[in-house]
Design an enzyme around this catalytic site. Sequence first.
Site, mmCIF file in Angstrom:
data_model
loop_
_atom_site.group_PDB
_atom_site.id
_atom_site.type_symbol
_atom_site.label_atom_id
_atom_site.label_comp_id
_atom_site.label_asym_id
_atom_site.label_seq_id
_atom_site.Cartn_x
_atom_site.Cartn_y
_atom_site.Cartn_z
ATOM 1 N N GLU A 1 -2.962 -9.264 3.599
ATOM 2 C CA GLU A 1 -4.273 -9.399 2.961
ATOM 3 C C GLU A 1 -4.132 -10.218 1.689
ATOM 4 O OE1 GLU A 1 -7.803 -6.357 2.235
ATOM 5 O OE2 GLU A 1 -6.369 -6.255 0.598
ATOM 6 N N LYS B 1 0.856 -1.196 0.000
ATOM 7 C CA LYS B 1 0.000 0.000 0.000
ATOM 8 C C LYS B 1 0.883 1.235 0.000
ATOM 9 C CE LYS B 1 -4.342 1.022 2.399
ATOM 10 N NZ LYS B 1 -5.158 0.078 1.633
ATOM 11 N N ARG C 1 -10.065 8.147 6.674
ATOM 12 C CA ARG C 1 -11.403 7.716 6.254
ATOM 13 C C ARG C 1 -12.084 6.917 7.364
ATOM 14 N NH1 ARG C 1 -12.127 3.327 2.989
ATOM 15 N NH2 ARG C 1 -9.947 3.404 2.372
HETATM 16 P P1 GTP Z 1 -9.964 -0.517 1.869
HETATM 17 O O1 GTP Z 1 -8.906 -1.553 1.850
HETATM 18 O O2 GTP Z 1 -9.492 0.711 2.521
HETATM 19 O O3 GTP Z 1 -10.515 -0.172 0.511
HETATM 20 O O4 GTP Z 1 -11.187 -1.013 2.776
HETATM 21 P P2 GTP Z 1 -11.636 -2.459 3.252
HETATM 22 O O5 GTP Z 1 -10.444 -3.354 3.351
HETATM 23 O O6 GTP Z 1 -12.468 -2.263 4.454
HETATM 24 O O7 GTP Z 1 -12.629 -2.876 2.082
HETATM 25 P P3 GTP Z 1 -12.845 -4.180 1.186
HETATM 26 O O8 GTP Z 1 -12.817 -5.439 1.915
HETATM 27 O O9 GTP Z 1 -14.113 -3.877 0.449
HETATM 28 O O10 GTP Z 1 -11.649 -4.229 0.163
HETATM 29 C C1 GTP Z 1 -11.302 -3.110 -0.561
HETATM 30 C C2 GTP Z 1 -10.522 -3.492 -1.813
HETATM 31 O O11 GTP Z 1 -11.288 -4.399 -2.615
HETATM 32 C C3 GTP Z 1 -10.325 -2.267 -2.659
HETATM 33 O O12 GTP Z 1 -9.077 -1.692 -2.402
HETATM 34 C C4 GTP Z 1 -10.453 -2.802 -4.085
HETATM 35 O O13 GTP Z 1 -9.200 -3.317 -4.528
HETATM 36 C C5 GTP Z 1 -11.390 -3.965 -3.951
HETATM 37 N N1 GTP Z 1 -12.802 -3.598 -4.199
HETATM 38 C C6 GTP Z 1 -13.816 -3.560 -3.300
HETATM 39 N N2 GTP Z 1 -14.977 -3.213 -3.868
HETATM 40 C C7 GTP Z 1 -14.721 -3.026 -5.173
HETATM 41 C C8 GTP Z 1 -15.533 -2.653 -6.311
HETATM 42 O O14 GTP Z 1 -16.744 -2.411 -6.238
HETATM 43 N N3 GTP Z 1 -14.879 -2.572 -7.515
HETATM 44 C C9 GTP Z 1 -13.550 -2.834 -7.658
HETATM 45 N N4 GTP Z 1 -13.026 -2.725 -8.880
HETATM 46 N N5 GTP Z 1 -12.783 -3.187 -6.621
HETATM 47 C C10 GTP Z 1 -13.334 -3.274 -5.397
HETATM 48 MG MG MG Z 2 -8.098 -3.176 1.632
#
Ligand code: GTP
Ligand code: MG
Length: 227
Positions: free
Chosen positions: A169, A75, A86
């Site tokens: 991850e 990252k 966020r």
């Molecule tokens: P972040 O890692 O900060 O985004 O949050 P999180 O880990 O809580 O969320 P999540 O488990 O939904 O995973 C997020 C990652 O999955 C993102 O960085 C994207 O790579 C992927 N992702 C999730 N939703 C979508 C989507 O609707 N479209 C696409 N193209 N990728 C997605």
């Molecule tokens: Mg993530």
Amino acid sequence: MILERNNFPNVKQITRELNRSGLKNQLKNFKELTTIYQLRHAGANEIGTKLENLDDEYSINYDHNPIHHMEERMKSVNSLLNKLRRKGYPITIDSIKENIHDIAGIRVVTNYIEDIYRVEDALVCQSDVTLLKRKDYIKSPKPSGYRSLHIVVSVPVFQSNGVFDVPVEVQIRTIGMDMWASLEHKLRYKTDVPPDKVTKHTASLQKYAAELYDIESRMQEIFKDLS
Ligand code: GTP
Ligand code: MG
């Protein structure tokens, strides 16, 4: 099968990104970030090697490669800081260690849908791998149509100053799901697309996600019938 390995940022790069964000003074002991990155990167390497070994073993014992290819990614400091903001986490080294589990990630692209769960099971059942978090966006796709299995695992990393459990991850999805996600990501983050076009393509992509899933399921049946 190929694992595209990635590097972790050095102190100079981290300092530059923190300066750019204006948060360098807020993040005390910011040099510790390099240690976090190095450790997480080492964790991703451990998991990457385990996955490569599993794929080799599958091809010997079952004459099938579940994994098409893999990408390792770290990252960026910028998206790390954005995520802290966020989610409302404190901007501190301890908070990063505790709350951010996706500094190191591996994307595993499989040949078939069943391979996703095959890879997950074979990884998670290893005695030094612990499952910390699991989100199955295949059983429950996102409203966009996004499908993928997201897990966070921890693995011990042996350093000169001791052994540390490191979170990594792992996003596991098929070639079709990966192709879809790349295109949808482009639509989502490209800022110069007119709104009516975004609406139209978003609707199409949502439909195509379901169609791709259907086609990949049927192709898997043919593959199984031939095996
Ligand atoms: P972040 O890692 O900060 O985004 O949050 P999180 O880990 O809580 O969320 P999540 O488990 O939904 O995973 C997020 C990652 O999955 C993102 O960085 C994207 O790579 C992927 N992702 C999730 N939703 C979508 C989507 O609707 N479209 C696409 N193209 N990728 C997605
Ligand atoms: Mg993530």
